[in-house]
Design a protein around this motif. Structure first.
Motif, short mmCIF file in Angstrom:
data_model
loop_
_atom_site.label_atom_id
_atom_site.label_comp_id
_atom_site.label_asym_id
_atom_site.label_seq_id
_atom_site.Cartn_x
_atom_site.Cartn_y
_atom_site.Cartn_z
N GLU A 174 0.81 -1.25 0.12
CA GLU A 174 0.07 0.11 -0.01
C GLU A 174 0.73 1.14 -0.04
OE1 GLU A 174 -3.31 2.31 -0.54
OE2 GLU A 174 -3.29 0.06 -0.31
N GLU A 175 1.94 1.14 0.81
CA GLU A 175 2.89 2.57 0.90
C GLU A 175 3.49 2.63 -0.50
OE1 GLU A 175 7.22 3.77 2.90
OE2 GLU A 175 5.80 2.38 3.99
N ARG A 176 3.72 1.57 -1.16
CA ARG A 176 4.35 1.58 -2.67
C ARG A 176 3.38 2.10 -3.53
NH1 ARG A 176 5.02 -2.41 -6.84
NH2 ARG A 176 6.56 -1.77 -8.39
N LYS A 177 2.26 1.61 -3.43
CA LYS A 177 1.23 2.28 -4.35
C LYS A 177 1.10 3.66 -4.09
CE LYS A 177 -3.67 1.77 -4.96
NZ LYS A 177 -5.11 1.31 -4.24
N GLU A 178 1.24 4.17 -2.87
CA GLU A 178 1.08 5.75 -2.88
C GLU A 178 2.28 6.35 -3.30
OE1 GLU A 178 -1.58 7.84 -1.49
OE2 GLU A 178 -2.74 5.72 -1.80
N ALA A 179 3.39 5.82 -3.02
CA ALA A 179 4.60 6.37 -3.61
C ALA A 179 4.50 6.67 -5.02
CB ALA A 179 5.77 5.64 -2.95
N LYS A 180 4.13 5.29 -5.81
CA LYS A 180 3.93 5.43 -7.20
C LYS A 180 3.03 6.58 -7.63
CE LYS A 180 4.21 1.74 -9.24
NZ LYS A 180 3.77 0.10 -10.00
N ASP B 56 3.01 -6.60 -10.29
CA ASP B 56 2.20 -5.57 -10.62
C ASP B 56 1.34 -6.09 -11.84
OD1 ASP B 56 3.14 -3.76 -8.99
OD2 ASP B 56 4.79 -3.58 -9.85
N THR B 57 -0.31 -5.84 -11.60
CA THR B 57 -1.03 -6.11 -12.65
C THR B 57 -1.95 -5.07 -12.77
OG1 THR B 57 -2.75 -7.08 -11.24
CG2 THR B 57 -0.94 -8.87 -12.03
N ARG B 58 -2.79 -5.06 -13.65
CA ARG B 58 -3.99 -4.07 -14.03
C ARG B 58 -4.93 -4.04 -12.75
NH1 ARG B 58 -5.62 -4.12 -20.28
NH2 ARG B 58 -3.85 -3.74 -21.11
N GLU B 59 -5.06 -5.04 -12.17
CA GLU B 59 -5.99 -5.11 -10.99
C GLU B 59 -5.29 -4.83 -9.73
OE1 GLU B 59 -5.42 -8.09 -13.00
OE2 GLU B 59 -7.29 -7.39 -14.15
N GLY B 60 -3.85 -4.63 -9.82
CA GLY B 60 -3.23 -4.39 -8.33
C GLY B 60 -1.96 -4.81 -8.21
N THR B 61 -1.52 -4.89 -7.27
CA THR B 61 -0.26 -5.75 -6.92
C THR B 61 -0.51 -6.62 -5.91
OG1 THR B 61 1.04 -3.57 -7.19
CG2 THR B 61 2.28 -5.16 -5.91
N THR B 62 0.31 -8.07 -6.30
CA THR B 62 0.18 -9.15 -5.40
C THR B 62 1.60 -9.35 -5.30
OG1 THR B 62 0.17 -10.64 -7.25
CG2 THR B 62 -2.11 -9.94 -6.27
N TYR B 63 1.83 -10.48 -4.61
CA TYR B 63 3.17 -10.99 -4.16
C TYR B 63 3.46 -12.56 -4.28
CZ TYR B 63 1.70 -12.11 0.52
OH TYR B 63 0.89 -12.78 1.49
N GLU B 64 4.54 -12.92 -4.31
CA GLU B 64 4.85 -14.38 -4.08
C GLU B 64 6.21 -14.34 -3.30
OE1 GLU B 64 5.10 -16.38 -7.77
OE2 GLU B 64 6.81 -15.45 -8.34
N VAL B 65 6.30 -15.60 -2.67
CA VAL B 65 7.53 -15.91 -1.63
C VAL B 65 8.10 -16.78 -2.82
CG1 VAL B 65 8.66 -17.19 0.10
CG2 VAL B 65 6.43 -15.95 0.38
N ILE B 66 9.69 -16.27 -2.93
CA ILE B 66 10.54 -16.87 -3.84
C ILE B 66 11.57 -17.77 -2.95
CG2 ILE B 66 10.02 -15.51 -5.71
CD1 ILE B 66 12.45 -13.84 -5.16
N GLY B 67 12.08 -18.85 -3.55
CA GLY B 67 13.02 -19.33 -3.06
C GLY B 67 14.29 -18.85 -3.04
#
Length: 65
Positions: free
Chosen positions: A24-30, A54-65
């Motif tokens: 959310e903070e990153r969204k506001e910064a952008k 980042d997608t058109r619908e918003g930002t999601t995340y995934e845990v990477i190895g």
């Protein structure tokens, strides 16, 4: 599965609540054209093995190895 992702989050030392707050903070910064701060947030999460998607619908995340 979701249980595996939650287990991986434990290993990354960052809670889902913190991740969502930073997204959310990153969204506001952008929105405010503070791309330096947005990049800092993204890079910090990446160091914690959290990749933002980042997608058109918003930002999601995934845990990477």
């Amino acid at each position: 599965s979701l249980d595996l992702e939650k287990e991986e989050l434990k290993e990354s030392n960052i809670s889902e609540e913190e991740i969502l707050k930073l997204i959310e903070e990153r969204k506001e910064a952008k929105k405010n054209k503070d791309f330096k701060r947005a990049d800092e947030i993204r890079d910090g999460l990446l160091r914690d093995k959290i990749q933002l998607i980042d997608t058109r619908e918003g930002t999601t995340y995934e845990v990477i190895g």
